[in-house]
Design a protein around this motif. Structure first.
Motif, PDB file in Angstrom:
ATOM      1  N   ALA A  35       0.850  -1.303   0.132  1.00  0.00           N
ATOM      2  CA  ALA A  35       0.059   0.175  -0.063  1.00  0.00           C
ATOM      3  C   ALA A  35       0.914   1.371   0.011  1.00  0.00           C
ATOM      4  O   ALA A  35       2.075   1.226   0.409  1.00  0.00           O
ATOM      5  CB  ALA A  35      -1.036  -0.216   1.210  1.00  0.00           C
ATOM      6  N   VAL A  36       0.267   2.296  -0.478  1.00  0.00           N
ATOM      7  CA  VAL A  36       0.896   3.475  -0.550  1.00  0.00           C
ATOM      8  C   VAL A  36       0.010   4.635  -0.082  1.00  0.00           C
ATOM      9  O   VAL A  36      -1.161   4.437  -0.169  1.00  0.00           O
ATOM     10  CB  VAL A  36       1.571   3.941  -1.962  1.00  0.00           C
ATOM     11  CG1 VAL A  36       2.707   2.882  -2.411  1.00  0.00           C
ATOM     12  CG2 VAL A  36       0.547   4.074  -2.864  1.00  0.00           C
ATOM     13  N   GLY A  37       0.662   5.797   0.344  1.00  0.00           N
ATOM     14  CA  GLY A  37      -0.273   6.629   0.976  1.00  0.00           C
ATOM     15  C   GLY A  37      -0.471   7.831  -0.054  1.00  0.00           C
ATOM     16  O   GLY A  37       0.257   8.293  -0.700  1.00  0.00           O
ATOM     17  N   ARG A  38      -1.797   8.587   0.140  1.00  0.00           N
ATOM     18  CA  ARG A  38      -2.282   9.856  -0.639  1.00  0.00           C
ATOM     19  C   ARG A  38      -2.587  10.777   0.233  1.00  0.00           C
ATOM     20  O   ARG A  38      -3.657  10.521   1.027  1.00  0.00           O
ATOM     21  CB  ARG A  38      -3.087   9.396  -1.704  1.00  0.00           C
ATOM     22  CG  ARG A  38      -3.710  10.535  -2.313  1.00  0.00           C
ATOM     23  CD  ARG A  38      -4.618  10.240  -3.534  1.00  0.00           C
ATOM     24  NE  ARG A  38      -5.787   9.612  -3.011  1.00  0.00           N
ATOM     25  CZ  ARG A  38      -6.666  10.416  -3.059  1.00  0.00           C
ATOM     26  NH1 ARG A  38      -6.850  11.800  -3.079  1.00  0.00           N
ATOM     27  NH2 ARG A  38      -7.966  10.004  -2.525  1.00  0.00           N
ATOM     28  N   LEU A  39      -1.965  11.739   0.309  1.00  0.00           N
ATOM     29  CA  LEU A  39      -2.098  12.999   1.361  1.00  0.00           C
ATOM     30  C   LEU A  39      -3.447  13.521   0.825  1.00  0.00           C
ATOM     31  O   LEU A  39      -3.357  14.189  -0.195  1.00  0.00           O
ATOM     32  CB  LEU A  39      -1.067  13.877   1.372  1.00  0.00           C
ATOM     33  CG  LEU A  39      -1.320  15.013   2.643  1.00  0.00           C
ATOM     34  CD1 LEU A  39      -1.472  14.468   3.861  1.00  0.00           C
ATOM     35  CD2 LEU A  39      -0.250  15.993   2.610  1.00  0.00           C
TER      36      LEU A  39
END
Ligand SMILES: NC(=O)c1ccc[n+]([C@@H]2O[C@H](COP(=O)([O-])OP(=O)(O)OC[C@H]3O[C@@H](n4cnc5c(N)ncnc54)[C@H](O)[C@@H]3O)[C@@H](O)[C@H]2O)c1
Length: 375
Positions: A35-39
């Motif tokens: 998973a990766v984060g999106r602000l």
């Protein structure tokens, strides 16, 4: 393709930026991440500052009401990068609302305030991490590997300093860090909490302390006059560890020329390691195997070193911001339910550090040796 997780950052100050940087750089070094984060959003005390931070850091929305983050269905993770007074309530609310929480250190102003955060994390079964990012310095992880592998043998001593010059200027304005009601403590929570966490990470639980504290600057300028400083500028302490090791800790914001001098030395029966955050790519190592005399400087950038090969070729050094990327990588793996080695600080670790912080302040106030309550 990794899952994209919506992230809200509470706080728009210095450390909020470090977390936003970590989100941006994560996939570059960890392309296999689940998973990766999106602000998605930023919350701040002040709407205009939150807006400015959102525009600068690339967040889509901003708010002056942190509760609005929890009404936002796109927000799956809350990074609590607010001042210490705003750690407990929003973190507990976020966990109860089904969000994973990465909360800055110190986890709370006191252990009493941190304890319900630990309970909320256990009940929610969401990922919950305390932002002790120095665990993620490759040299610190190498030191831990040497301890766990038994290369140093039984540990006798942990000697640590955290020195900076952040409190030297008596004309610097009064802020939340100078007020016990808001910060909980001064350098004890701000600087020593990091050292205590590293002591727990490397050596084991601290069971008793003695301490002395000083406040050198008694008032600071504020709108309409001076306001009292109600926290300590410096602490010097002794530490007793469950395993029998003895330690010293010295943290102060009154050190001209020192900027972020977090250093520790660990002496074991067969060897020593020494580290200084101002030279964070290096670990000094003495193995005591008879073939080398004295401490050797190891540049911790080889492929078989912690996080080696993730960024640049050996010898191409890393910086402070990489610790936040490494921390985020583990946190997002936890939120995705993925496995792998976990080294980050849990909320229980944040509580353990807070217990020692409380004990240091009590020891200084009462002028006696104080036992740290067991978990
Ligand atoms: N891990 C580290 O190395 C490290 C380094 C610096 C700071 N920190 C921690 O990060 C936290 C923030 O420190 P900082 O230096 O960024 O402080 P700062 O003063 O720059 O920022 C504090 C932020 O908290 C926000 N805030 C306060 N009350 C709020 C509220 N009611 N609602 C929404 N936002 C609110 C403010 O808007 C501000 O943006 C502290 O807990 C500090 O201990 C950690």
């Amino acid at each position: 393709m990794p899952r994209v997780v919506g992230v809200a950052v509470l706080g728009s100050g210095g450390i909020a930026r470090a977390h936003a940087t970590a989100l941006r750089r994560h996939a570059e070094a960890f392309p296999e991440a689940p998973a990766v984060g999106r602000l998605v959003a930023i919350a701040g005390r002040d709407a205009a500052r939150a807006e400015a931070a959102a525009r600068r850091l690339g967040a889509e929305r901003w708010t002056a009401d942190w509760r609005a983050l929890l009404d936002d269905s796109e927000v799956e993770v809350v990074i609590n990068a607010g001042s210490n007074d705003i750690h407990a309530e929003p973190s507990i609310a976020a966990l109860r609302a089904g969000r994973a929480v990465l909360c800055e250190k110190p986890l709370a102003r006191t252990a009493a305030e941190a304890a319900p955060m630990v309970r909320a994390a256990e009940e929610a079964r969401e990922a919950a991490m305390t932002g002790f990012n120095y665990r993620f310095v490759p040299a610190v992880l190498l030191a831990r590997r040497l301890v766990l592998d038994g290369a140093l043998g039984r540990v006798y001593h942990f000697r640590a300093r955290y020195s900076d010059d952040s409190l030297l200027d008596p004309d610097a304005p009064h802020g939340w860090r100078h007020e016990r009601g808001l910060a909980g403590s001064g350098v004890v929570g701000d600087l020593a909490s990091h050292v205590i966490d590293l002591a727990h990470f490397l050596v084991g639980p601290i069971t008793a302390v003695t301490a002395a504290v000083r406040t050198y600057t008694r008032t600071r300028p504020a709108p309409g006059g001076h306001r009292p400083v109600t926290v300590e500028d410096a602490v010097v302490a002794t530490l007793e560890f469950e395993g029998g090791a003895l330690g010293t800790l010295d943290a102060s914001g009154m050190c001209p020329g020192r900027k972020n001098f977090l250093s520790f030395e660990l002496n074991g029966e067969r060897g020593t390691v020494a580290f200084n955050l101002e030279r964070l790519n290096e670990l000094q190592v003495y193995h005591g195997d008879g073939r080398a005399r004295g401490l050797a400087d190891v540049l911790v950038t080889e492929r078989d070193h912690p996080f080696g090969g993730r960024w640049w070729p050996p010898g191409h050094i890393l910086g402070w911001e990489h610790t936040f990327v490494h921390q985020w990588e583990e946190f997002v793996r936890r939120t995705a339910g993925a496995g792998g080695e976990m080294v980050g600080a849990t909320f229980a670790d944040g509580l353990a550090s807070a217990r020692v912080c409380d004990a240091l302040l009590a020891a200084a106030e009462e002028g006696r040796r104080v036992a740290v309550p067991a978990p």
